[in-house]
Design an enzyme around this catalytic site. Structure first.
Site, short mmCIF file in Angstrom:
data_model
loop_
_atom_site.label_atom_id
_atom_site.label_comp_id
_atom_site.label_asym_id
_atom_site.label_seq_id
_atom_site.Cartn_x
_atom_site.Cartn_y
_atom_site.Cartn_z
N GLU A 1 0.85 -1.20 0.00
CA GLU A 1 0.00 0.00 0.00
C GLU A 1 0.88 1.24 0.00
OE1 GLU A 1 -3.35 0.75 -0.38
OE2 GLU A 1 -2.46 2.75 -0.37
N ARG A 2 0.52 2.21 -0.84
CA ARG A 2 1.37 3.40 -0.97
C ARG A 2 0.86 4.57 -0.13
NH1 ARG A 2 -0.33 5.17 -7.12
NH2 ARG A 2 -2.47 5.73 -6.61
N GLU A 3 -0.39 4.45 0.34
CA GLU A 3 -0.96 5.66 0.94
C GLU A 3 -1.75 5.41 2.22
OE1 GLU A 3 -3.48 9.51 -0.67
OE2 GLU A 3 -3.36 7.71 -1.89
N GLY B 1 -7.96 1.89 1.28
CA GLY B 1 -8.16 2.45 -0.06
C GLY B 1 -9.14 3.61 -0.10
N GLY C 1 -22.50 15.70 -13.41
CA GLY C 1 -22.61 14.25 -13.38
C GLY C 1 -23.54 13.80 -12.27
N GLY D 1 -24.27 10.45 -11.45
CA GLY D 1 -24.12 9.05 -11.01
C GLY D 1 -24.18 9.03 -9.48
N ILE E 1 -21.92 9.01 -7.13
CA ILE E 1 -21.06 9.93 -6.40
C ILE E 1 -21.61 11.36 -6.49
CG2 ILE E 1 -18.73 10.97 -6.33
CD1 ILE E 1 -17.61 8.24 -7.18
N VAL F 1 -17.73 12.97 -13.00
CA VAL F 1 -18.00 12.39 -14.31
C VAL F 1 -17.40 10.99 -14.45
CG1 VAL F 1 -18.32 14.57 -15.52
CG2 VAL F 1 -16.01 13.68 -15.23
N HIS G 1 -44.26 -7.87 10.09
CA HIS G 1 -45.10 -6.67 10.09
C HIS G 1 -44.92 -5.92 11.41
CE1 HIS G 1 -48.56 -4.09 9.42
NE2 HIS G 1 -48.93 -4.35 10.67
C1 LIG Z 1 -17.20 9.42 -3.03
C2 LIG Z 1 -17.32 7.95 -3.25
C3 LIG Z 1 -18.33 7.24 -2.66
C4 LIG Z 1 -18.44 5.87 -2.86
N1 LIG Z 1 -19.45 5.19 -2.26
C5 LIG Z 1 -19.55 3.86 -2.46
C6 LIG Z 1 -20.58 3.12 -1.82
O1 LIG Z 1 -21.40 3.66 -1.09
N2 LIG Z 1 -20.64 1.78 -2.03
C7 LIG Z 1 -19.74 1.14 -2.85
O2 LIG Z 1 -19.83 -0.08 -3.01
N3 LIG Z 1 -18.76 1.81 -3.46
C8 LIG Z 1 -18.64 3.15 -3.29
N4 LIG Z 1 -17.62 3.83 -3.89
C9 LIG Z 1 -16.68 3.07 -4.74
C10 LIG Z 1 -15.63 2.35 -3.90
O3 LIG Z 1 -14.93 3.27 -3.11
C11 LIG Z 1 -14.69 1.59 -4.80
O4 LIG Z 1 -15.43 0.75 -5.65
C12 LIG Z 1 -13.73 0.75 -3.99
O5 LIG Z 1 -12.93 1.55 -3.15
C13 LIG Z 1 -12.84 -0.07 -4.92
O6 LIG Z 1 -11.98 -0.85 -4.14
P1 LIG Z 1 -10.57 -1.32 -4.68
O7 LIG Z 1 -10.02 -2.21 -3.63
O8 LIG Z 1 -10.71 -1.84 -6.05
O9 LIG Z 1 -9.70 0.02 -4.81
P2 LIG Z 1 -9.41 1.26 -3.87
O10 LIG Z 1 -10.33 1.34 -2.75
O11 LIG Z 1 -9.30 2.42 -4.78
O12 LIG Z 1 -7.98 0.94 -3.28
C14 LIG Z 1 -6.83 0.87 -4.08
C15 LIG Z 1 -5.61 1.05 -3.21
O13 LIG Z 1 -4.46 0.76 -4.00
C16 LIG Z 1 -3.43 1.65 -3.63
N5 LIG Z 1 -2.47 1.68 -4.75
C17 LIG Z 1 -2.72 2.08 -6.02
N6 LIG Z 1 -1.62 1.92 -6.77
C18 LIG Z 1 -0.66 1.40 -5.97
C19 LIG Z 1 0.68 1.00 -6.18
N7 LIG Z 1 1.26 1.10 -7.37
N8 LIG Z 1 1.35 0.52 -5.12
C20 LIG Z 1 0.79 0.41 -3.90
N9 LIG Z 1 -0.47 0.76 -3.66
C21 LIG Z 1 -1.19 1.24 -4.68
C22 LIG Z 1 -4.14 2.95 -3.38
O14 LIG Z 1 -3.38 3.82 -2.56
C23 LIG Z 1 -5.42 2.48 -2.70
O15 LIG Z 1 -5.29 2.47 -1.31
C24 LIG Z 1 -17.49 5.20 -3.69
C25 LIG Z 1 -16.44 5.91 -4.26
C26 LIG Z 1 -16.35 7.26 -4.05
C27 LIG Z 1 -15.21 8.00 -4.68
#
Ligand SMILES: Cc1cc2nc3c(=O)[nH]c(=O)nc-3n(C[C@H](O)[C@H](O)[C@H](O)COP(=O)(O)OP(=O)(O)OC[C@H]3O[C@@H](n4cnc5c(N)ncnc54)[C@H](O)[C@@H]3O)c2cc1C
Length: 483
Positions: free
Chosen positions: A36-38, A42, A197, A199, A201, A287, A462
């Site tokens: 994880e980089r951050e 996620g 947009g 959608g 979000i 978007v 109910h």
């Molecule tokens: C405002 C908002 C509201 C949302 N609400 C919902 C909701 O209510 N319900 C729902 O189901 N979904 C929701 N989503 C979508 C949801 O957040 C994502 O679908 C979900 O986080 C995807 O999970 P993931 O594990 O694929 O990636 P992410 O959660 O994006 O995690 C990816 C991780 O990989 C790390 N990373 C990336 N590249 C590298 C690298 N090269 N090396 C090391 N680490 C790296 C990043 O730092 C990050 O921590 C929402 C999104 C947003 C933006």
């Protein structure tokens, strides 16, 4: 802790896809590490699903406070919102869960490697110091974090997630044009906003800011808000949003944004070519999102991508043996629960768990936590008809449900769609209070390939909102009871 150099499974990214996959992998006896980089958790935990729901909860309570009289209650003085405290609460919720992921990794003996990972050759990654500046220092990389180096694994799973998409000429600048990052932590309450947009979000932020008192204009390119939803559900939601004072312009696009010192003017072009200029404090660009596929070494290894996402099969396998992708980086629907499920399938297949089913995207529910809420699973009425299916449609209005009336939430609809020949439930769509909790009943039903008969034989408690689910089924077969 001393990190190993060789693992069975390395997962890049610790979002809901990555960290859940890591836990399942470790449960299956595979030596597992996550990079994880951050921030652990996620986007979902830190900037997505969770902090938005915390914001929306504050908005909901604010709304009820303003409508206390409707429930026979008096609040002395005026109920007001302190946006800094609202944001602080939301960040606190995120921080708590972020810490929880650290605990889960330890508990499951998953090594956490901190830094930015890149595939160097099949079965090998190189981790370097992260180049990404965190949005805020709240969930920081731990002081004793370890990472930089070369690591090998038989199986490498990409779970790198996605980031906001930007339209050329309307790129977010973090000050006047926001993405979800800035919209999540407003330093002060904007008086007016344009949301580009509609959608999930965009609409969730529009709903939050409108409830908190901002003037909100939503601009949507397609004819309906929340365009992936059933048209009838979108129309009901739109009516409610407009009743709350939201301005919604559909079949329109923002073509240009002029910036002033502390405001923007959006040029909104409708389908008849007319341009309306809307001035607001801020514009939220919502978007869509695009997969994080860059700087991962995918091209050099020949990993196939398409429109910004890694191409996979039903088990998360890419075209290159030993490299997998799950979650947002592997394409839509970009939802946390899809990411989690995809990851579990992927790692169970790696471990040769018997009976693993490939991902079935048509049974993934979608929820939007605006007010009123929207939730759905399966085919919309239009999609079912487009596919040439003969269908039966059932509807039940919130206005005829005792619990909805008791809650003071009598606006909404539960709509069900059945295959006329087989009686199989092929779609369910809802708008109204708590539907994001209700939908799972229909998801289970669809997963079990339930027919109308089994649903009609099921006893619903109910008084509950869930009774509307049964009534909607009964309505599809001309047997509705309470309408
Ligand atoms: C405002 C908002 C509201 C949302 N609400 C919902 C909701 O209510 N319900 C729902 O189901 N979904 C929701 N989503 C979508 C949801 O957040 C994502 O679908 C979900 O986080 C995807 O999970 P993931 O594990 O694929 O990636 P992410 O959660 O994006 O995690 C990816 C991780 O990989 C790390 N990373 C990336 N590249 C590298 C690298 N090269 N090396 C090391 N680490 C790296 C990043 O730092 C990050 O921590 C929402 C999104 C947003 C933006």
């Amino acid at each position: 802790m001393v990190l190993a150099n060789n693992y069975d499974v390395i997962i890049i990214g610790s979002g809901p896809g990555g960290y859940v996959t890591a836990i399942r992998s470790a449960q299956l006896g595979l030596k597992t590490a996550i990079v994880e980089r951050e921030h652990l958790g996620g986007i979902c935990l830190n900037w997505g699903c969770i902090p938005t729901k915390a914001l929306l909860r504050s908005a909901e309570i604010f709304h009820y406070g303003q409508h206390a009289k409707d429930y026979g209650l008096t609040i002395e003085g005026k109920i007001s919102a302190d946006i800094k405290a609202v944001v602080q609460r939301s960040r606190g919720v995120s921080a708590r869960l972020n810490a929880g992921i650290g605990f889960l990794m330890k508990k499951n003996k998953v090594d956490v490697i901190w830094g930015e990972a890149k595939l160097s050759k099949p079965g090998e990654i190189v981790v370097t110091k992260t180049s990404k500046k965190p949005m805020e220092p709240q969930n920081p990389v731990p002081k004793n974090a370890q990472g930089e180096g070369t690591y090998t694994a038989k199986h490498i799973i990409l779970a790198t997630g996605a980031r906001p998409r930007a339209l050329p000429g309307i790129e977010p600048d973090g000050k006047l044009i926001w993405t979800y990052f800035e919209a999540m932590i407003p330093p002060e309450m904007p008086k007016s906003l344009v949301v580009m947009g509609s959608g999930a979000i965009g609409i969730e932020f529009a709903s939050f800011y409108r409830t908190m008192g901002a003037e909100v204009t939503v601009v949507e390119l397609l004819p309906n808000v929340m365009p992936v939803e059933d048209a009838e559900i979108s129309a009901i939601a739109r009516k409610q949003f407009e009743k709350q004072g939201m301005k919604i312009i559909t079949e329109a696009k923002v073509t240009k944004v002029e910036k002033a010192a502390n405001s923007i003017t959006a040029h909104v072009e409708t389908k008849d070519g007319k341009v309306e200029k809307i001035t607001a404090d801020r514009l939220i660009s919502a978007v869509g999102v695009q997969g994080n596929i860059e700087n991962l070494g995918l091209e050099a290894l020949g990993v196939k991508t398409d429109r910004g996402c890694v191409v996979i099969d039903g088990y998360g396998r890419t075209n290159v043996p030993g490299i997998y992708a799950i979650g947002d980086v592997a394409g839509p629907p970009m939802l946390a629960h899809k990411a989690e499920h995809e990851g579990v399938i992927c790692v169970e297949k790696i471990a040769n768990v018997p009976g693993v089913h490939p991902m079935e995207k048509d049974k993934i529910p979608g929820c939007t936590y605006c007010h009123p809420q929207v939730a759905s699973v399966g085919l919309t009425e239009a999609k079912a008809k487009e596919g040439g299916r003969e269908i039966r449609v059932g509807r039940f209005q919130f206005a005829a449900n005792g619990k909805a009336i008791a809650l003071g939430e009598d606006q909404g609809l539960v709509k069900t769609i059945f295959d006329k020949k087989t009686g199989q439930l092929i779609g369910a769509h809802m708008v109204g209070a708590e539907v994001t909790e209700l939908i799972q009943g229909f998801v289970v039903a669809m997963n079990l390939e339930t027919t109308e008969e089994e649903l009609m034989h099921t006893v619903f408690p109910h008084p509950t909102l869930s009774e509307m689910m049964k009534e909607s089924v009964l309505d599809a077969y001309g047997r509705v009871l309470n309408a």
